[in-house]
Design a protein around this motif. Structure first.
Motif, PDB file in Angstrom:
ATOM      1  N   ILE A 154       0.836  -1.199   0.000  1.00  0.00           N
ATOM      2  CA  ILE A 154       0.000   0.000   0.000  1.00  0.00           C
ATOM      3  C   ILE A 154       0.872   1.250   0.000  1.00  0.00           C
ATOM      4  CG2 ILE A 154      -1.701   1.306   1.340  1.00  0.00           C
ATOM      5  CD1 ILE A 154      -2.849  -1.121  -0.069  1.00  0.00           C
ATOM      6  N   ASN A 155       2.004   1.219   0.694  1.00  0.00           N
ATOM      7  CA  ASN A 155       2.921   2.360   0.689  1.00  0.00           C
ATOM      8  C   ASN A 155       3.424   2.646  -0.724  1.00  0.00           C
ATOM      9  OD1 ASN A 155       2.655   2.707   3.426  1.00  0.00           O
ATOM     10  ND2 ASN A 155       4.578   1.692   3.947  1.00  0.00           N
ATOM     11  N   VAL A 156       3.730   1.603  -1.486  1.00  0.00           N
ATOM     12  CA  VAL A 156       4.184   1.790  -2.868  1.00  0.00           C
ATOM     13  C   VAL A 156       3.055   2.375  -3.711  1.00  0.00           C
ATOM     14  CG1 VAL A 156       5.023   0.625  -4.939  1.00  0.00           C
ATOM     15  CG2 VAL A 156       5.896  -0.044  -2.708  1.00  0.00           C
ATOM     16  N   MET A 157       1.835   1.880  -3.527  1.00  0.00           N
ATOM     17  CA  MET A 157       0.702   2.399  -4.286  1.00  0.00           C
ATOM     18  C   MET A 157       0.447   3.865  -3.951  1.00  0.00           C
ATOM     19  SD  MET A 157      -1.695  -0.981  -3.986  1.00  0.00           S
ATOM     20  CE  MET A 157      -3.086  -0.346  -4.881  1.00  0.00           C
ATOM     21  N   GLU A 158       0.544   4.211  -2.694  1.00  0.00           N
ATOM     22  CA  GLU A 158       0.357   5.601  -2.273  1.00  0.00           C
ATOM     23  C   GLU A 158       1.460   6.491  -2.831  1.00  0.00           C
ATOM     24  OE1 GLU A 158      -1.234   8.950  -0.245  1.00  0.00           O
ATOM     25  OE2 GLU A 158      -2.072   7.067  -0.941  1.00  0.00           O
ATOM     26  N   ALA A 159       2.683   5.995  -2.824  1.00  0.00           N
ATOM     27  CA  ALA A 159       3.802   6.770  -3.361  1.00  0.00           C
ATOM     28  C   ALA A 159       3.627   6.995  -4.865  1.00  0.00           C
ATOM     29  CB  ALA A 159       5.119   6.048  -3.075  1.00  0.00           C
ATOM     30  N   ALA A 160       3.137   5.995  -5.577  1.00  0.00           N
ATOM     31  CA  ALA A 160       2.896   6.157  -7.018  1.00  0.00           C
ATOM     32  C   ALA A 160       1.822   7.216  -7.256  1.00  0.00           C
ATOM     33  CB  ALA A 160       2.498   4.825  -7.632  1.00  0.00           C
ATOM     34  N   ARG A 161       0.795   7.214  -6.439  1.00  0.00           N
ATOM     35  CA  ARG A 161      -0.267   8.220  -6.572  1.00  0.00           C
ATOM     36  C   ARG A 161       0.288   9.620  -6.327  1.00  0.00           C
ATOM     37  NH1 ARG A 161      -3.475  11.332  -3.600  1.00  0.00           N
ATOM     38  NH2 ARG A 161      -2.607  10.575  -1.651  1.00  0.00           N
ATOM     39  N   LEU A 162       1.095   9.763  -5.271  1.00  0.00           N
ATOM     40  CA  LEU A 162       1.669  11.063  -4.951  1.00  0.00           C
ATOM     41  C   LEU A 162       2.661  11.532  -6.014  1.00  0.00           C
ATOM     42  CD1 LEU A 162       2.195  10.649  -1.098  1.00  0.00           C
ATOM     43  CD2 LEU A 162       0.451  12.025  -2.267  1.00  0.00           C
ATOM     44  N   ALA A 163       3.312  10.595  -6.696  1.00  0.00           N
ATOM     45  CA  ALA A 163       4.263  10.939  -7.759  1.00  0.00           C
ATOM     46  C   ALA A 163       3.551  11.218  -9.083  1.00  0.00           C
ATOM     47  CB  ALA A 163       5.286   9.819  -7.923  1.00  0.00           C
ATOM     48  N   GLY A 164       2.230  11.018  -9.120  1.00  0.00           N
ATOM     49  CA  GLY A 164       1.473  11.284 -10.344  1.00  0.00           C
ATOM     50  C   GLY A 164       1.481  10.132 -11.326  1.00  0.00           C
ATOM     51  N   LEU A 165       1.801   8.936 -10.857  1.00  0.00           N
ATOM     52  CA  LEU A 165       1.833   7.751 -11.719  1.00  0.00           C
ATOM     53  C   LEU A 165       0.582   6.918 -11.446  1.00  0.00           C
ATOM     54  CD1 LEU A 165       5.583   6.872 -11.115  1.00  0.00           C
ATOM     55  CD2 LEU A 165       4.603   8.189 -13.006  1.00  0.00           C
ATOM     56  N   SER A 166      -0.299   6.842 -12.416  1.00  0.00           N
ATOM     57  CA  SER A 166      -1.586   6.182 -12.186  1.00  0.00           C
ATOM     58  C   SER A 166      -1.661   4.777 -12.755  1.00  0.00           C
ATOM     59  CB  SER A 166      -2.712   7.021 -12.782  1.00  0.00           C
ATOM     60  OG  SER A 166      -2.515   7.166 -14.180  1.00  0.00           O
ATOM     61  N   GLN A 167      -0.670   4.348 -13.507  1.00  0.00           N
ATOM     62  CA  GLN A 167      -0.702   3.014 -14.092  1.00  0.00           C
ATOM     63  C   GLN A 167       0.125   2.065 -13.232  1.00  0.00           C
ATOM     64  OE1 GLN A 167       0.349   3.049 -18.210  1.00  0.00           O
ATOM     65  NE2 GLN A 167      -0.988   4.754 -18.690  1.00  0.00           N
ATOM     66  N   LEU A 168      -0.580   1.098 -12.617  1.00  0.00           N
ATOM     67  CA  LEU A 168       0.073   0.135 -11.727  1.00  0.00           C
ATOM     68  C   LEU A 168      -0.220  -1.277 -12.205  1.00  0.00           C
ATOM     69  CD1 LEU A 168      -0.963   1.620  -8.277  1.00  0.00           C
ATOM     70  CD2 LEU A 168       1.285   1.732  -9.292  1.00  0.00           C
ATOM     71  N   THR A 169       0.706  -2.161 -11.970  1.00  0.00           N
ATOM     72  CA  THR A 169       0.485  -3.582 -12.198  1.00  0.00           C
ATOM     73  C   THR A 169       1.332  -4.349 -11.184  1.00  0.00           C
ATOM     74  OG1 THR A 169       0.416  -5.345 -13.852  1.00  0.00           O
ATOM     75  CG2 THR A 169       2.314  -3.876 -13.917  1.00  0.00           C
ATOM     76  N   PHE A 170       1.008  -5.627 -11.033  1.00  0.00           N
ATOM     77  CA  PHE A 170       1.729  -6.465 -10.079  1.00  0.00           C
ATOM     78  C   PHE A 170       2.429  -7.591 -10.815  1.00  0.00           C
ATOM     79  CE2 PHE A 170      -1.579  -4.480  -7.622  1.00  0.00           C
ATOM     80  CZ  PHE A 170      -0.936  -4.119  -6.461  1.00  0.00           C
ATOM     81  N   ALA A 171       3.652  -7.855 -10.440  1.00  0.00           N
ATOM     82  CA  ALA A 171       4.402  -8.971 -11.010  1.00  0.00           C
ATOM     83  C   ALA A 171       4.012 -10.245 -10.286  1.00  0.00           C
ATOM     84  CB  ALA A 171       5.903  -8.723 -10.874  1.00  0.00           C
TER      85      ALA A 171
END
Length: 139
Positions: free
Chosen positions: A115-132
């Protein structure tokens, strides 16, 4: 003289006391029932057998170790704060808002770390996420 015994009427079962007793039992069972908590469940997460995803033009791989250590594109972050992850993601994305963030988390890592990584991506303006994921051993 009639020496025959009189025949009794057909016996009837009185259902009202039976219904009263069943209602009392039902109320007792409803009051004394305990419900198990979801935290006590043991869950086996599924594995992914989907075909390999298409390669993205620009992606940032964020690794999450079982102990909560983060790595962005192979570079281990010195701390575990969300602000440091935001800074590392912004540097790796180089201002490209279409950057795909690939979260590669260990199976034993905590949900809070992901969740910390997802929150950091949101704060950095990166909206495209996927999981390996990895393929199941049966394939």
């Amino acid at each position: 003289m009639n020496f025959q015994r009189p025949r009794p009427d057909d016996p009837e079962i009185n259902l009202i006391p039976l219904i009263d007793v069943l209602l009392v039992i039902l109320i007792f069972l409803m009051i004394t029932t305990t419900y198990s908590k979801y935290t006590e469940l043991k869950i086996n997460l599924p594995t992914a057998d989907a075909p390999k995803a298409r390669p993205y033009t620009h992606e940032v791989v964020v690794g999450v170790a079982a102990d909560g250590t983060y790595a962005v594109n192979g570079r281990i972050l010195p701390t575990r704060s969300v602000n440091d992850i935001v800074t590392a993601l912004a540097q790796a994305a180089k201002g490209n808002a279409n950057t795909m963030v690939v979260i590669s988390a260990d199976a034993q890592s905590t949900q809070q770390s992901v969740i910390n990584v997802m929150e950091a991506a949101r704060l950095a303006g990166l909206s495209q996420l996927t999981f390996a994921t990895q393929r199941s051993s049966g394939s």
